[in-house]
Enzyme design. Structure first.
Site, PDB file in Angstrom:
ATOM      1  N   LYS A   1     -18.379 -18.144   4.370  1.00 53.84           N
ATOM      2  CA  LYS A   1     -19.211 -18.977   3.509  1.00 53.84           C
ATOM      3  C   LYS A   1     -20.397 -19.549   4.280  1.00 53.84           C
ATOM      4  CE  LYS A   1     -16.811 -21.724   0.797  1.00 53.84           C
ATOM      5  NZ  LYS A   1     -16.879 -21.244  -0.598  1.00 53.84           N
TER       6      LYS A   1
ATOM      7  N   ARG B   1     -16.094 -28.016   2.353  1.00 52.22           N
ATOM      8  CA  ARG B   1     -15.298 -26.819   2.026  1.00 52.22           C
ATOM      9  C   ARG B   1     -14.837 -26.123   3.303  1.00 52.22           C
ATOM     10  NH1 ARG B   1     -19.587 -26.352  -1.924  1.00 52.22           N
ATOM     11  NH2 ARG B   1     -18.773 -26.146  -4.040  1.00 52.22           N
TER      12      ARG B   1
ATOM     13  N   GLY C   1      -5.001 -20.314   0.252  1.00 50.66           N
ATOM     14  CA  GLY C   1      -3.953 -21.077   0.926  1.00 50.66           C
ATOM     15  C   GLY C   1      -4.524 -22.142   1.830  1.00 50.66           C
TER      16      GLY C   1
ATOM     17  N   MET D   1      -7.618 -25.262   2.553  1.00 47.69           N
ATOM     18  CA  MET D   1      -7.990 -26.454   1.800  1.00 47.69           C
ATOM     19  C   MET D   1      -8.945 -26.186   0.643  1.00 47.69           C
ATOM     20  SD  MET D   1      -9.687 -29.985   3.046  1.00 47.69           S
ATOM     21  CE  MET D   1     -11.306 -29.522   2.480  1.00 47.69           C
TER      22      MET D   1
ATOM     23  N   ARG E   1     -21.856 -13.358  -2.869  1.00 49.40           N
ATOM     24  CA  ARG E   1     -20.904 -12.479  -2.192  1.00 49.40           C
ATOM     25  C   ARG E   1     -20.920 -11.133  -2.903  1.00 49.40           C
ATOM     26  NH1 ARG E   1     -15.782 -16.058  -4.265  1.00 49.40           N
ATOM     27  NH2 ARG E   1     -16.257 -15.850  -6.472  1.00 49.40           N
TER      28      ARG E   1
ATOM     29  N   HIS F   1      12.109   9.991 -11.135  1.00 45.83           N
ATOM     30  CA  HIS F   1      11.780  11.223 -11.856  1.00 45.83           C
ATOM     31  C   HIS F   1      10.683  10.980 -12.888  1.00 45.83           C
ATOM     32  CE1 HIS F   1      12.413  14.193 -15.126  1.00 45.83           C
ATOM     33  NE2 HIS F   1      12.491  15.018 -14.107  1.00 45.83           N
TER      34      HIS F   1
ATOM     35  N   ARG G   1       6.633  23.167  -8.064  1.00 47.19           N
ATOM     36  CA  ARG G   1       8.084  23.021  -8.215  1.00 47.19           C
ATOM     37  C   ARG G   1       8.561  24.045  -9.230  1.00 47.19           C
ATOM     38  NH1 ARG G   1       5.830  18.095  -9.112  1.00 47.19           N
ATOM     39  NH2 ARG G   1       6.059  16.515  -7.490  1.00 47.19           N
TER      40      ARG G   1
ATOM     41  N   ARG H   1       7.615  26.165  -4.151  1.00 48.38           N
ATOM     42  CA  ARG H   1       8.845  25.664  -3.521  1.00 48.38           C
ATOM     43  C   ARG H   1      10.040  26.283  -4.234  1.00 48.38           C
ATOM     44  NH1 ARG H   1      10.378  19.374  -3.693  1.00 48.38           N
ATOM     45  NH2 ARG H   1      10.744  19.872  -5.874  1.00 48.38           N
TER      46      ARG H   1
ATOM     47  N   SER I   1       4.906  21.677   5.356  1.00 47.67           N
ATOM     48  CA  SER I   1       4.380  20.720   4.397  1.00 47.67           C
ATOM     49  C   SER I   1       5.315  19.507   4.397  1.00 47.67           C
ATOM     50  CB  SER I   1       4.306  21.350   3.013  1.00 47.67           C
ATOM     51  OG  SER I   1       3.807  20.408   2.098  1.00 47.67           O
TER      52      SER I   1
ATOM     53  N   GLY J   1       7.268  16.559   3.120  1.00 47.23           N
ATOM     54  CA  GLY J   1       7.758  16.005   1.865  1.00 47.23           C
ATOM     55  C   GLY J   1       8.103  14.558   2.155  1.00 47.23           C
ATOM     56  N   THR J   2       7.105  13.698   2.044  1.00 46.25           N
ATOM     57  CA  THR J   2       7.308  12.333   2.529  1.00 46.25           C
ATOM     58  C   THR J   2       8.105  11.466   1.555  1.00 46.25           C
ATOM     59  OG1 THR J   2       5.060  11.882   1.813  1.00 46.25           O
ATOM     60  CG2 THR J   2       5.418  12.234   4.155  1.00 46.25           C
ATOM     61  N   ASN J   3       8.354  11.935   0.326  1.00 48.47           N
ATOM     62  CA  ASN J   3       9.268  11.180  -0.534  1.00 48.47           C
ATOM     63  C   ASN J   3      10.663  11.180   0.087  1.00 48.47           C
ATOM     64  OD1 ASN J   3       7.176  11.068  -2.293  1.00 48.47           O
ATOM     65  ND2 ASN J   3       8.177  12.188  -3.953  1.00 48.47           N
ATOM     66  N   ASP J   4      11.189  12.383   0.306  1.00 49.76           N
ATOM     67  CA  ASP J   4      12.523  12.463   0.883  1.00 49.76           C
ATOM     68  C   ASP J   4      12.542  11.922   2.309  1.00 49.76           C
ATOM     69  OD1 ASP J   4      14.596  13.441  -0.839  1.00 49.76           O
ATOM     70  OD2 ASP J   4      13.424  15.256  -1.074  1.00 49.76           O
TER      71      ASP J   4
ATOM     72  N   CYS K   1       2.888  17.076   0.736  1.00 49.11           N
ATOM     73  CA  CYS K   1       2.948  17.284  -0.708  1.00 49.11           C
ATOM     74  C   CYS K   1       3.816  16.239  -1.387  1.00 49.11           C
ATOM     75  CB  CYS K   1       3.433  18.687  -1.028  1.00 49.11           C
ATOM     76  SG  CYS K   1       5.091  19.029  -0.456  1.00 49.11           S
TER      77      CYS K   1
ATOM     78  N   TYR L   1      -4.189  19.619   5.070  1.00 50.09           N
ATOM     79  CA  TYR L   1      -4.462  19.300   3.671  1.00 50.09           C
ATOM     80  C   TYR L   1      -3.498  18.251   3.142  1.00 50.09           C
ATOM     81  CZ  TYR L   1      -0.486  22.306   2.391  1.00 50.09           C
ATOM     82  OH  TYR L   1       0.766  22.843   2.265  1.00 50.09           O
TER      83      TYR L   1
END
Lengths: 888, 888
Positions: free
Chosen positions: B37, B107, B116, B118, B351, B469, B575, B631, B779, B781-784, B846, B866
């Site tokens: 500020k 201020r 958070g 003043m 701003r 899913h 899939r 896959r 590749s 599979g970052t979910n699993d 993927c 990729y």
């Protein structure tokens, strides 16, 4: 396992080593060059034992054979012929001779015993001419032709790759012609005709005559042995067993001797000590007028070796003296084969003998007393797993041989048990109380079944693996368990099960062998274990040598006490979940779970507190000042609630709520993958009041013990931590609760309660440097770590594990023996990163692997401080830890 | 996020920086010292804009304050007083004056915007004397006392920590006394009395008089600002946001201006361009005779800024010219606050303004055209995730503001949808076919529901997380989905659901906002997306800058086509499981699963083959020669069999088998933890014939395409590999099947089919060097991988994730944004080890993270080739990849 690098072996020019009276060339040559069998034959010859002479073609020749595109190296056959000449001179027999022909056996033999390579060829050297010579020399034409037809058969089969069937067919025709059924009843003339028929078949299928030149026979046989080194089976075997760096196989050519030349001939096998008990007495059996294969085939019943004194005392005495020579030389109990040809003893084989656990212990101690070996050697020689046999009941060999095998499941927890099926935990408890011996037969078990499992003499499940609930709990108690017996189809409602179409009910007696997974019909006789002074001696020596501490996994004062008696140096894992199932506790537990707000939850927890406190007082007292690592509540809450409608109704009535409310909560608690669900420290995050109750109980128990002058050393372990923040938060809550409880109890002393965590989530290992900031100790939970590192559910692995093992994708069930390649990397990372933050961090392992010798060796190598295992595996772990330290 | 190290900031001796006409000291000082500020106020003053003058106390002073045990450094107040004198001179007002008092605001303001800390204190400098001075100077005594009571209230609250209630109570008494309900209706006398009452309350609760010395007020206020830097909330905020290395907060003291001094005064907020559309037109609103808070409070309706021309054209012109100055200076659209005091304009704040995705794109392109910024700057400025707004329907702001919010679930798949609930997939299909717009409302979805999900306008689930899913499938289609809305209790049998006790049925219209997770009652108005030329421009620029390729996850020709239109450079994940659910296929699939031997299984698979082949021909054709990574079958077989008795009976009838047989197989397929069960490549190991069918279909499809001169580039991906041996075995089977199929189809050309694997099991990453020996690509599979690294089941995580996020154990749902600390280590290891074996190994990702900008940045940094994401996220990924490359 021999894993010598090829580069460390110097190539010499010598291709063939002779052994016999004339000379023994191989005594200083390693078995890398001579192979195991060749080395032993040279060894026995060298120490003056009566070994049929012969020679060994080295493994280096095998390597050259492959280097040169599968051609025997130049000069080899000259050298072979030279050695045949020496052999002929020594035995005064001649290869292919028409009067007294030299016959030899040809055998493969690498540095490491290796199934899948070439079988033996016997009687090599027989030809149309030599067979008559053998007939003359032995005065037994039938014998000669029998030997000849065997040679043609083996040679055709092993060297030429002919189908065994072609020979079988001819034999059947001859037997038909002579109207006999047994091979041995075919008369001399029949065998003569058979040889002719065999030769014809040989020609038809190999498009060549059976070779009439013994040297040609020998050359082809040597090539066949070398070729067998690279068959698919042999290559695969080496790959799977991790056998690398071998040069190839050696070839052993040895003069034939015959035990079937009359009543002054015979053959036998023996152990230099009793392999069952370890007793220092010659032990074995022999057959008069027989060949080695007759002993094995079991057609005739052999006599105990001691009976030989009546038949030929001088041979017996000679054997006794050979026993001493061999043990003195090899410093171990030997398994020998011998043949007596016309009153003359020949040694054909010696090797270290297999033995039971009890025998291994006794022999090792005896040999130390006899100064044959050192204490260190004694320890390294006992297979640690075999100690189980000294600790648990087992079936007698005789009785088991007669039993009817119904199916084979997984050997989930060793031991032997006999009883009648009970189909629910309740039934097991009731019938046991009424004096029956029952086996709990269930699809799988859950913590609700604890009481029934404890009552039962043994446990049989149709699903679940080696680390399923049933298996883990049973091993903890030393209770026999066969798990995952998929052929057992249970109908719990009808109280029956079927195995391959046969039905069994609650009155049928069944026997379970937890060491092999066998399920047998009827009552098989058991023998009870007894611990000897030698066992204690081995334990004492182990304790002197090992670097790792050994703790136990125990949840009750009784288990704790037993484990301490077995030498546990503390409890590495005290699970608290089983404590909640007894009597009224489960009701309070369920009230806690069904509570709809913190207030009601706290109210239920207050009821559980006195039970938990009492449990801990009992365990601390049993452990007499040894450390006790208490794991806070770990399993998902749904494991504690009833899933069948009947129990839900009962609970609703007891709690005074609607059954629908209970069903809704049960439904809510259901998880798609509970193993990856709301459990472990995640419970403490969402329900901190559970943690508070448990920590309060631990602290109050410790204070009560202190007041009774019982030393209590508690360690609080927070399970399933995946991020440092979880531990930071919960560690704070534990510390606050300890302080608050001490204040409330007005206790000012120091309880020295350590706060640590389990490393069982891959992420915790990967970020162990951060996690260690908030931990006073680590304990690897390698069951869960294995589940997540592989992505295998231990409860479901049976659907594909058998295929994975049989197709050799996995060398071993990774829940049984720690996967050092993959999971091991996370363990190493956890140790390295943890100690990078806190160099003296105490680190242990409390998964099932803590009792597995191979895994213990790994734990030793990565610098853990202790392993923790079920009480009955404590002695095994002590020995395995010593072996790990000694073989570093 | 500013993460400057404290050590990089040079401490100067200057503690206070003045800004105003007299001088502007802060123009070359960084915001590390002045705070955001302070820096902007100095900046605006420096470029000649009308800013009420004042001064900034530096963040360094805050640091000193803490260094000295929370004491203001020596000399600070002297310096402050000196600056107050300058201010007094410049404004010709005097602090505490009885005629024309100087009033200031105080201020806080750190280098990073930080909730958070003043709040503002306004009107500081008022005392019993000064209030009369203000009354005199403004000729408005009511105004003066209103300002005074506000000061006492704010000061008591913020500086002294008094409870706001104490003031509230007094105000209520006065309002009662004067019989008014609104604050604004209290007469002057009432406010005079209120000030007296406030001062009394102040004294009672702070045990001190309200300070009558303005300098003392100021000193206390400065200390209060500094103290607020280390409140629990502020510390926690910095911790969570990873804000480190800041010195502290600055304090801004600024002369007060008033917009409520009559009809020649006013206040307003504006954006220099339209934040919704991006149009280059001044956009905002103002209120005549009002304070800033009145605009925010919404009691009076402000007028559009354009109306100002009628009210005061000169002010309007001044604002237009300020717009240019600000944009020229800050090179971005500005969000400004201004006040007009008696016809004079003052700028209070500037701003960078927030904007919609569409506006961000348009402004960025416009500013490049205007040469305000470069293409690179344009790209870096657009929040990639906001592109979603350009691609999917959304609710209009106005309509949504009026809608009744029922509950909030997880924003699982963005978009806006309106419809009536359908409670089963079947119902959704039927009613949609009949012309209705329905929303599929389910506890969770499974592959069986695919048809219904595709028919529905939107999907609402009561359990399941961001990668459940329902969520994954919906995102793939760009279908709106709200998941895990736990307050929605569904009774599928009764075809109703309740939310907080209110019941809804199939006739009730509901609106879902998939971008926020909001579930609203009734039909909320939607606006449809439209793609502009500027969007294409941004995509073009992105493609020039990025290093990562962007592929898509698509399972159907339609999805493939759409993704290619969005710029996908291939399919990274096709899939095959969804393909088995349509029409007759599911029957053949079930026959295959229920087959009791290989022969029957092959028979059923032969029926599936033509379907699969047709699928692949369609997808290859749609992708026009771009690579398609297929896959092989991944989910456990039980997902394909019916679980309710009715469907089981139907199936039994169709297949001509007993329903018991089906039930037994379904039971057999049940797993305790299917996520860790018999799935992925484990299926191919036990049922190689499934793999053979799929590979045959791929190869035959590729050959068919070739014959039609359609280029087909297939890559075969083997899922869930955990050990190199699995891949070795299956790679061999794939290669054999390719060769066999080519031979059978008499095709001699080269299909160049790559064979690779997914890295989704921790162990595969740890042993990627071995795995790479058998892979032509990886590749992730970052979910699993996330599931197993954390030990979280994505289907069950909702039971504890909300607690984990609110207690800040996790900074973000790790299934939404890749956990670079833990999971990232495994990705890095996988890349490093894979490329150690094969330096040019092609590696992609993927999992769902492939469409998340933060995760894409990580993928770029570890050198992936990729990312692959759902079609609708392809544009986002293209931009995010460019941003990652540009900010390297």
């Amino acid at each position: 396992m021999a894993t010598k690098k090829r580069t460390t072996t110097k190539r010499t020019n010598k291709m063939v080593y002779y052994f016999g009276k004339t000379k023994t060339e191989g005594q200083n040559v390693t078995k890398d060059i001579l192979g195991g069998k060749g080395k032993n034959l040279a060894g026995m010859t060298n120490i003056g034992l009566p070994v049929p002479p012969g020679f060994t073609i080295t493994t280096e020749v095998c390597a050259s054979y492959y280097d040169q595109g599968q051609n025997l190296p130049t000069g080899l056959m000259d050298s072979v012929k030279k050695n045949i000449r020496i052999l002929e001179r020594e035995l005064k027999k001649t290869f292919g001779d028409s009067k007294n022909p030299l016959l030899v056996s040809v055998r493969s033999g690498a540095a490491v015993s290796m199934p899948g390579m070439m079988n033996t060829i016997l009687n090599l050297g027989l030809t149309d001419v030599a067979v008559e010579g053998l007939a003359t020399a032995t005065g037994n034409r039938r014998f000669a032709y029998d030997a000849y037809r065997r040679l043609i058969n083996m040679y055709g089969d092993v060297v030429m790759g002919m189908d065994h069937e072609h020979f079988e067919k001819e034999f059947d025709l001859i037997k038909k012609k002579y109207k006999v059924t047994d091979d041995t009843d075919v008369p001399e003339q029949g065998l003569v005709e058979l040889v002719a028929a065999y030769k014809k078949a040989y020609k038809k299928h190999t498009r060549s005559e059976f070779p009439q030149d013994p040297i040609e026979q020998l050359k082809m046989a040597v090539e066949a042995v070398f070729s067998s080194w690279n068959t698919h089976r042999a290559v695969r075997y080496r790959e799977v067993e991790g056998i690398r760096g071998l040069l190839g196989t050696a070839v052993n050519v040895q003069a034939m001797v015959y035990g079937n030349m009359g009543d002054d001939s015979g053959t036998g096998v023996a152990f230099t000590r009793n392999p069952s008990t370890g007793e220092n007495k010659f032990y074995g059996e022999f057959l008069i007028n027989a060949q080695g294969e007759d002993v094995v085939a079991g057609i005739r019943t052999p006599q105990p070796v001691i009976e030989m004194r009546k038949w030929n005392d001088s041979i017996y005495k000679q054997l006794i003296s050979i026993k001493s020579v061999l043990e003195g030389n090899y410093c171990d109990m030997q398994d020998i084969e011998f043949t007596i040809e016309k009153g003359k003893l020949f040694m054909l084989q010696t090797r270290n003998g297999k033995r039971t656990g009890a025998a291994a212990v006794k022999m090792a101690c005896d040999m130390v007393r006899e100064k044959l070996i050192t204490e260190k050697e004694a320890l390294l020689r006992i297979p640690a797993n075999d100690l189980t046999q000294l600790l648990l009941p087992s079936f007698t060999v005789v009785s088991k041989a007669k039993a009817e095998l119904l199916t084979i499941g997984l050997p989930a927890s060793p031991g032997a048990s006999v009883g009648k099926p009970a189909f629910s935990a309740e039934e097991a408890v009731k019938r046991t109380a009424a004096g029956e011996k029952v086996l709990l037969v269930r699809k799988e078990t859950s913590p609700e079944d604890i009481d029934g499992m404890h009552s039962a003499a043994g446990i049989l499940t149709s699903t679940g693996g080696m680390t399923s609930h049933a298996a883990v709990v049973a091993r903890g108690w030393g209770r026999c368990c066969v798990a995952g017996a998929g052929e057992v189809h249970i109908n719990a409602d009808a109280r029956t099960f079927t195995i391959n179409g046969r039905k069994f009910n609650h009155k049928d007696v069944i026997s379970l062998d937890g060491s092999t997974g066998e399920v047998m019909r009827g009552a098989v006789e058991t023998s009870q274990p007894s611990l000897s002074g030698d066992f204690s001696r081995i334990m004492r020596w182990s304790d002197k040598s090992r670097r790792l501490d050994v703790r136990t996994n125990a949840d009750t004062p009784a288990d704790a006490q037993r484990a301490r008696e077995f030498g546990a140096q503390g409890i590495g894992l005290c699970r608290t979940e089983h404590m909640f199932f007894e009597g009224d506790r489960i009701l309070a537990m369920r009230e806690m779970i069904l509570a709809e707000n913190v207030k009601d939850r706290r109210k239920a927890l207050r009821k559980l507190l006195p039970y938990q406190r009492r449990d801990f007082v009992g365990i601390f007292t049993a452990m007499k000042g040894l450390p006790v690592t208490v794991r806070l509540l770990d399993p998902p809450l749904h494991e504690f609630v009833p899933h069948d409608e009947k129990s839900q109704k009962q609970l609703a009535k007891k709690m005074g709520v609607k059954v629908a409310a209970i069903q809704e909560r049960v439904e809510q608690l259901h998880e798609a993958n509970p193993m990856l669900g709301h459990r472990g420290c995640r419970l403490s995050v969402t329900y901190p009041e559970i943690l508070e109750m448990q920590v309060t109980a631990i602290v109050e128990a410790a204070i009560l013990c202190k007041k009774k002058r019982v030393k209590a050393v508690a360690e609080i372990m927070i399970p399933l931590v995946g991020t440092a923040r979880e531990l930071k938060l919960l560690r704070g809550k534990v510390a606050e609760t300890i302080a608050a409880t001490k204040a409330r109890r007005k206790f000012n002393g120091n309880l020295n309660i350590l706060i640590g965590t389990m490393l069982e989530i891959p992420r915790a290992c990967l970020t162990a440097d951060e996690v260690a900031e908030h931990a006073e100790f680590f304990s690897f939970g390698t069951n869960d770590l294995t589940q997540m590192t592989f992505g295998y559910s231990r409860d479901d692995i049976n659907s594909f594990l058998p295929d994975y093992l049989s197709q050799e994708i996995l060398p071993v069930d990774p829940f049984q023996s720690l996967d050092t390649t993959g999971v091991g990397q996370l363990v190493e990372a956890g140790v390295a990163k943890g100690r990078a933050t806190k160099p003296n961090l105490k680190i242990g392992i409390c998964g099932e692997h803590g009792g597995d010798p191979a895994s213990i060796k790994f734990c030793d190598s990565v610098g853990l401080n202790y392993v923790s295992c079920s009480p009955f595996r404590v002695p095994i772990a002590r020995l395995a830890a010593a072996q790990a330290a000694l073989s570093r």
